[in-house]
Design a protein around this motif. Structure first.
Motif, short mmCIF file in Angstrom:
data_model
loop_
_atom_site.label_atom_id
_atom_site.label_comp_id
_atom_site.label_asym_id
_atom_site.label_seq_id
_atom_site.Cartn_x
_atom_site.Cartn_y
_atom_site.Cartn_z
N ALA A 28 43.48 30.82 43.20
CA ALA A 28 42.65 30.71 42.00
C ALA A 28 41.20 30.38 42.34
O ALA A 28 40.28 30.88 41.68
N GLU A 29 40.98 29.53 43.36
CA GLU A 29 39.60 29.15 43.71
C GLU A 29 38.80 30.36 44.21
O GLU A 29 37.63 30.51 43.87
N ALA A 30 39.44 31.21 45.00
CA ALA A 30 38.76 32.41 45.50
C ALA A 30 38.40 33.35 44.36
O ALA A 30 37.29 33.89 44.31
N PHE A 31 39.33 33.52 43.42
CA PHE A 31 39.06 34.40 42.29
C PHE A 31 37.96 33.83 41.39
O PHE A 31 37.10 34.56 40.92
N ALA A 32 37.98 32.52 41.18
CA ALA A 32 36.95 31.90 40.35
C ALA A 32 35.57 32.04 40.99
O ALA A 32 34.58 32.32 40.29
N GLU A 33 35.50 31.87 42.30
CA GLU A 33 34.20 32.00 42.99
C GLU A 33 33.70 33.44 42.94
O GLU A 33 32.51 33.69 42.72
N ALA A 34 34.59 34.41 43.14
CA ALA A 34 34.19 35.82 43.06
C ALA A 34 33.68 36.15 41.66
O ALA A 34 32.67 36.84 41.50
N LYS A 35 34.36 35.62 40.66
CA LYS A 35 33.93 35.87 39.28
C LYS A 35 32.58 35.21 39.02
O LYS A 35 31.69 35.82 38.43
N ARG A 36 32.42 33.97 39.48
CA ARG A 36 31.16 33.24 39.27
C ARG A 36 29.99 33.98 39.90
O ARG A 36 28.90 34.08 39.34
N LEU A 37 30.21 34.53 41.11
CA LEU A 37 29.15 35.23 41.83
C LEU A 37 29.07 36.72 41.46
O LEU A 37 28.20 37.42 41.97
N ASP A 38 29.99 37.19 40.64
CA ASP A 38 30.06 38.60 40.27
C ASP A 38 30.14 39.49 41.52
O ASP A 38 29.38 40.43 41.69
#
Length: 58
Positions: A28-38
């Protein structure tokens, strides 16, 4: 300088702990960071003979 894979439980992931790449474990943390950074997610399926992994390590 080790990346965040130094704390991984997987022996395969630990092999890449000294790569100069900002690797993240699947979660989840990896996905959240990818989403945050687009940014897209690039997924390694664990193939240890990857040409580019060896190029980066050299």
């Amino acid at each position: 300088m080790p990346n965040r894979l130094a704390a991984a439980q997987s022996p395969y992931l630990q092999q890449h702990a000294d790569n100069p790449v900002d690797w993240w474990e699947w979660g989840a943390e990896a996905f959240a960071e990818a989403k945050r950074l687009d940014r897209p997610i690039l997924l390694s399926v664990g193939y240890a003979a990857c040409h580019w992994c060896h190029e980066v390590a050299a």
